[in-house]
Design a protein around this motif. Structure first.
Motif, mmCIF file in Angstrom:
data_model
loop_
_atom_site.group_PDB
_atom_site.id
_atom_site.type_symbol
_atom_site.label_atom_id
_atom_site.label_comp_id
_atom_site.label_asym_id
_atom_site.label_seq_id
_atom_site.Cartn_x
_atom_site.Cartn_y
_atom_site.Cartn_z
ATOM 1 N N PRO A 126 12.257 -104.434 51.545
ATOM 2 C CA PRO A 126 12.473 -105.518 52.496
ATOM 3 C C PRO A 126 11.334 -106.518 52.595
ATOM 4 C CG PRO A 126 11.904 -103.512 53.656
ATOM 5 C CD PRO A 126 12.038 -103.143 52.204
ATOM 6 N N TRP A 127 10.364 -106.484 51.700
ATOM 7 C CA TRP A 127 9.325 -107.519 51.709
ATOM 8 C C TRP A 127 8.871 -107.787 50.280
ATOM 9 C CZ3 TRP A 127 8.205 -102.432 52.491
ATOM 10 C CH2 TRP A 127 7.138 -101.893 51.802
ATOM 11 N N SER A 128 8.308 -108.969 50.067
ATOM 12 C CA SER A 128 7.942 -109.371 48.712
ATOM 13 C C SER A 128 6.441 -109.507 48.514
ATOM 14 C CB SER A 128 8.590 -110.723 48.387
ATOM 15 O OG SER A 128 8.046 -111.746 49.209
ATOM 16 N N GLY A 129 5.669 -109.550 49.605
ATOM 17 C CA GLY A 129 4.232 -109.773 49.501
ATOM 18 C C GLY A 129 3.860 -111.219 49.735
ATOM 19 N N ASP A 130 4.862 -112.122 49.760
ATOM 20 C CA ASP A 130 4.594 -113.528 50.040
ATOM 21 C C ASP A 130 4.316 -113.706 51.534
ATOM 22 O OD1 ASP A 130 5.376 -113.705 47.435
ATOM 23 O OD2 ASP A 130 7.374 -114.496 47.889
ATOM 24 N N PHE A 131 3.840 -114.898 51.908
ATOM 25 C CA PHE A 131 3.680 -115.160 53.335
ATOM 26 C C PHE A 131 5.059 -115.144 53.998
ATOM 27 C CE2 PHE A 131 3.536 -119.397 51.230
ATOM 28 C CZ PHE A 131 4.701 -119.941 51.747
#
Length: 327
Positions: free
Chosen positions: A55-60
């Motif tokens: 559920p997250w990509s590491g981007d802001f």
């Protein structure tokens, strides 16, 4: 940039950002494929049915992604406020660079981040050139819908704090200072409304170059911040302070008097991204102290009780909850 619009195989830049150029102007990149999205759109829905992702990509993060942290309580939001070119985004790049190189926010231990890719991209654009000048990150886009939230998980004693640094363009803050209801300054209004504390940037370079005009813009923005501040803490950061000796003393005194009247209890620090030594106070000490001072003034810490996430993935690694999962 968006992967479907990039022909470079090893490009891992986030959405709407170009790793090659180190800026959001990805259409100017030689690897940009202008019409690629039209072809890929035909198979997007089919791919979404077969590919599982964490559920997250590491981007802001964006506003609608804050619920990613909801399982740990309400995150604390630090709003970065300042005019165009005041050094808000550069501050984030320097903060990450200092932490990455082993510097510490006193009393606050790093415990992770959902936005490491976002931090890393900003830090990569910050470096000192051969002539000794600093290469700063590109200006944040002045789009009313653009803002970026950079996450740090920090542990203070027995509590875990999810902290989001909210950054947006200086142009939208100038519009917001003129009119808080300006439709083209919605993101500045959101940052002001939702933040639990603020880092307010005073640009020493602008004071040198623009003198009275810079003073008026700084004071006008500060007056707007004061109106609905209530008891939220604020730290004043004089950016590019390695140039401070070149500012006119009468203008500096006038700005200081105005800010002291508006924010009598605010801590004021001089910061810089150019270090003369490894223990340079403006760079290695005060950049960290700005965030430390604000964190120490924020209340309502979240208990260190971290519930395991429930990722939408069929991958066993991400679904495994440990030995406590069945208890």
């Amino acid at each position: 940039m968006a992967r479907r619009q990039c022909s470079k195989e090893d490009c891992h830049a986030p959405q709407d950002f170009c790793q090659e150029l180190g800026s959001p102007e990805y259409p100017k990149c030689k690897h940009f494929i202008a019409n690629a999205h039209k072809e890929e759109a035909k198979v997007t829905s089919k791919k979404n049915k077969t590919i599982s992702t964490i559920p997250w990509s590491g981007d802001f993060l964006q506003q609608d992604e804050i619920d990613l942290l909801a399982h740990r309580g309400t995150p604390k939001i630090i709003g970065l406020i300042g005019s165009s070119g005041a050094g808000k985004t550069t501050y984030l790049a320097m903060l990450y660079t200092l932490l990455f190189n082993g510097k510490l926010i006193e009393g606050w231990d790093f415990a992770g981040s959902y936005t490491l890719s976002g931090w890393e991209l900003q830090a990569k654009t910050l470096h000192i050139k051969e002539n000794g000048k600093v290469r700063y990150p590109d200006a944040t886009p002045s789009d009313k819908d653009f803002q970026s939230l950079y996450h740090l998980a920090l542990r203070n004693e027995n509590h875990l704090h999810d902290v989001l640094f909210a950054d947006s363009s200086g142009e939208v803050f100038s519009k917001w200072a003129d009119n808080v209801d300006d439709p083209s300054a919605e993101n500045a209004g959101w940052i002001y409304e939702k933040s639990h504390g603020f880092l307010f940037f005073i640009d020493c370079q602008a004071i040198i170059d623009q003198r009275g005009r810079a003073k008026l813009e700084i004071v006008q923005l500060a007056e707007q911040v004061k109106k609905g501040l209530n008891k939220r803490p604020i730290v004043l950061l004089w950016s590019k302070a390695d140039l401070a000796d070149s500012m006119r003393s009468n203008i500096v005194e006038s700005i200081e008097t105005s800010l002291k009247t508006l924010f009598p209890d605010a801590i004021s620090l001089q910061i810089s991204n150019y270090s003369k030594s490894d223990s340079d106070e403006l760079c290695h000490v005060n950049n960290l102290k700005g965030t430390e001072s604000l964190l120490n003034q924020m209340d309502n810490p979240q208990p260190l009780t971290v519930a395991p996430m429930q990722p939408e993935s069929s991958d066993f690694f991400f679904k495994y909850r440990g030995s406590y999962g069945s208890k």
